[in-house]
Design a protein around this motif. Structure first.
Motif, PDB file in Angstrom:
ATOM      1  N   LEU A  33       0.844  -1.178   0.000  1.00 21.54           N
ATOM      2  CA  LEU A  33       0.000   0.000   0.000  1.00 21.54           C
ATOM      3  C   LEU A  33       0.888   1.239   0.000  1.00 21.54           C
ATOM      4  N   GLN A  34       0.669   2.157  -0.958  1.00 19.05           N
ATOM      5  CA  GLN A  34       1.506   3.353  -1.055  1.00 19.05           C
ATOM      6  C   GLN A  34       0.657   4.600  -1.268  1.00 19.05           C
ATOM      7  N   LYS A  35       1.176   5.700  -0.739  1.00 18.64           N
ATOM      8  CA  LYS A  35       0.566   7.012  -0.924  1.00 18.64           C
ATOM      9  C   LYS A  35       1.633   7.908  -1.560  1.00 18.64           C
ATOM     10  N   ILE A  36       1.312   8.471  -2.734  1.00 20.79           N
ATOM     11  CA  ILE A  36       2.249   9.333  -3.447  1.00 20.79           C
ATOM     12  C   ILE A  36       1.648  10.729  -3.536  1.00 20.79           C
ATOM     13  N   THR A  37       2.394  11.715  -3.044  1.00 15.59           N
ATOM     14  CA  THR A  37       1.931  13.101  -3.025  1.00 15.59           C
ATOM     15  C   THR A  37       2.835  13.950  -3.903  1.00 15.59           C
ATOM     16  N   SER A  38       2.216  14.760  -4.786  1.00 17.17           N
ATOM     17  CA  SER A  38       2.954  15.708  -5.630  1.00 17.17           C
ATOM     18  C   SER A  38       2.843  17.093  -4.999  1.00 17.17           C
ATOM     19  N   TRP A  39       3.954  17.847  -5.044  1.00 22.65           N
ATOM     20  CA  TRP A  39       4.048  19.114  -4.333  1.00 22.65           C
ATOM     21  C   TRP A  39       4.371  20.287  -5.263  1.00 22.65           C
ATOM     22  N   PHE A  40       3.840  21.463  -4.920  1.00 19.79           N
ATOM     23  CA  PHE A  40       4.254  22.732  -5.503  1.00 19.79           C
ATOM     24  C   PHE A  40       5.449  23.210  -4.688  1.00 19.79           C
ATOM     25  N   MET A  41       6.515  23.655  -5.362  1.00 21.51           N
ATOM     26  CA  MET A  41       7.734  24.048  -4.655  1.00 21.51           C
ATOM     27  C   MET A  41       7.987  25.545  -4.818  1.00 21.51           C
ATOM     28  N   LEU A  42       8.514  26.131  -3.764  1.00 22.60           N
ATOM     29  CA  LEU A  42       8.916  27.524  -3.770  1.00 22.60           C
ATOM     30  C   LEU A  42      10.345  27.583  -3.240  1.00 22.60           C
ATOM     31  N   PHE A  43      11.250  28.101  -4.032  1.00 26.39           N
ATOM     32  CA  PHE A  43      12.675  28.109  -3.687  1.00 26.39           C
ATOM     33  C   PHE A  43      13.186  26.701  -3.351  1.00 26.39           C
ATOM     34  N   PHE A  44      12.769  25.725  -4.134  1.00 19.74           N
ATOM     35  CA  PHE A  44      13.188  24.324  -4.005  1.00 19.74           C
ATOM     36  C   PHE A  44      12.715  23.665  -2.708  1.00 19.74           C
ATOM     37  N   ILE A  45      11.713  24.246  -2.069  1.00 21.85           N
ATOM     38  CA  ILE A  45      11.143  23.675  -0.843  1.00 21.85           C
ATOM     39  C   ILE A  45       9.702  23.280  -1.134  1.00 21.85           C
ATOM     40  N   PRO A  46       9.334  21.996  -0.918  1.00 22.72           N
ATOM     41  CA  PRO A  46       7.940  21.590  -1.122  1.00 22.72           C
ATOM     42  C   PRO A  46       7.035  22.343  -0.144  1.00 22.72           C
ATOM     43  N   VAL A  47       6.022  23.042  -0.695  1.00 24.36           N
ATOM     44  CA  VAL A  47       5.187  23.898   0.131  1.00 24.36           C
ATOM     45  C   VAL A  47       3.740  23.415   0.173  1.00 24.36           C
ATOM     46  N   ILE A  48       3.129  23.199  -0.981  1.00 23.74           N
ATOM     47  CA  ILE A  48       1.702  22.883  -1.044  1.00 23.74           C
ATOM     48  C   ILE A  48       1.497  21.579  -1.812  1.00 23.74           C
ATOM     49  N   PRO A  49       0.858  20.581  -1.181  1.00 23.53           N
ATOM     50  CA  PRO A  49       0.528  19.368  -1.931  1.00 23.53           C
ATOM     51  C   PRO A  49      -0.641  19.652  -2.876  1.00 23.53           C
ATOM     52  N   TYR A  50      -0.505  19.238  -4.129  1.00 23.54           N
ATOM     53  CA  TYR A  50      -1.592  19.513  -5.067  1.00 23.54           C
ATOM     54  C   TYR A  50      -2.202  18.241  -5.664  1.00 23.54           C
ATOM     55  N   LYS A  51      -1.590  17.087  -5.412  1.00 21.46           N
ATOM     56  CA  LYS A  51      -2.130  15.853  -5.972  1.00 21.46           C
ATOM     57  C   LYS A  51      -1.687  14.691  -5.086  1.00 21.46           C
ATOM     58  N   THR A  52      -2.639  13.843  -4.717  1.00 19.39           N
ATOM     59  CA  THR A  52      -2.327  12.657  -3.922  1.00 19.39           C
ATOM     60  C   THR A  52      -2.909  11.438  -4.623  1.00 19.39           C
ATOM     61  N   ARG A  53      -2.073  10.414  -4.773  1.00 20.43           N
ATOM     62  CA  ARG A  53      -2.523   9.155  -5.387  1.00 20.43           C
ATOM     63  C   ARG A  53      -2.368   8.039  -4.369  1.00 20.43           C
ATOM     64  N   TYR A  54      -3.342   7.144  -4.353  1.00 19.08           N
ATOM     65  CA  TYR A  54      -3.340   5.997  -3.457  1.00 19.08           C
ATOM     66  C   TYR A  54      -3.207   4.755  -4.319  1.00 19.08           C
ATOM     67  N   LEU A  55      -2.171   3.938  -4.040  1.00 17.09           N
ATOM     68  CA  LEU A  55      -1.846   2.813  -4.908  1.00 17.09           C
ATOM     69  C   LEU A  55      -1.711   1.515  -4.125  1.00 17.09           C
ATOM     70  N   LEU A  56      -2.031   0.422  -4.798  1.00 13.40           N
ATOM     71  CA  LEU A  56      -1.710  -0.914  -4.335  1.00 13.40           C
ATOM     72  C   LEU A  56      -0.712  -1.429  -5.366  1.00 13.40           C
ATOM     73  N   MET A  57       0.569  -1.630  -4.952  1.00 16.26           N
ATOM     74  CA  MET A  57       1.655  -1.834  -5.907  1.00 16.26           C
ATOM     75  C   MET A  57       2.292  -3.217  -5.795  1.00 16.26           C
ATOM     76  N   CYS A  58       2.557  -3.823  -6.960  1.00 18.71           N
ATOM     77  CA  CYS A  58       3.275  -5.094  -7.027  1.00 18.71           C
ATOM     78  C   CYS A  58       4.742  -4.833  -6.679  1.00 18.71           C
ATOM     79  N   PRO A  59       5.299  -5.570  -5.701  1.00 21.86           N
ATOM     80  CA  PRO A  59       6.690  -5.321  -5.327  1.00 21.86           C
ATOM     81  C   PRO A  59       7.701  -5.831  -6.348  1.00 21.86           C
TER      82      PRO A  59
END
Length: 130
Positions: A33-59
């Motif tokens: 089970l995995q949670k992947i979050t994509s972030w908006f960055m300001l000055f190379f620092i992740p500030v605001i999450p804008y997309k979250t995906r929930y996955l069931l992944m084959c190892p």
């Protein structure tokens, strides 16, 4: 000059959940089970999450199934409940598979081994009582 960007991703692996046969690699393994979050960055620092995906992944091959947030939360609760149950010994947890109801599924080999160990313990107790 303001530097901004997007696409930085963080990934959190919650561990194995279900034993599934992968349609891509045909291996039967415990999917993670995995949670992947994509972030908006300001000055190379992740500030605001804008997309979250929930996955069931084959190892094995990293093939995945997309999950809804509700499904993800249910599976996450199953994992947390199985980890919080301290009555299981470490080897049983490593070799067991957690099913959808939170129970343990053991292979026939594991069951035979447990029976043999129990029989050996009973035999040892009988000898010590004599």
């Amino acid at each position: 000059m303001i530097i901004f960007g997007w696409g930085f991703r963080t990934s959190k692996n919650y561990g194995p959940v279900r034993k599934i046969q992968c349609n891509n690699c045909n291996n039967e393994s415990s999917w993670h089970l995995q949670k992947i979050t994509s972030w908006f960055m300001l000055f190379f620092i992740p500030v605001i999450p804008y997309k979250t995906r929930y996955l069931l992944m084959c190892p094995v091959c990293k093939n995945y199934l997309m999950l809804q947030k509700e499904e993800f939360e249910e599976l996450k609760d199953i994992i947390e409940n199985s980890q919080s149950n301290k009555s299981w010994d470490a080897s049983a947890r490593m070799n067991s598979i957690v099913n959808g109801a939170g129970g343990i599924i053991r292979t026939e080999t594991q069951l035979n081994f447990i029976r043999d160990v129990q029989e050996f313990e009973r035999e040892r107790q009988r000898r010590s009582e004599e």
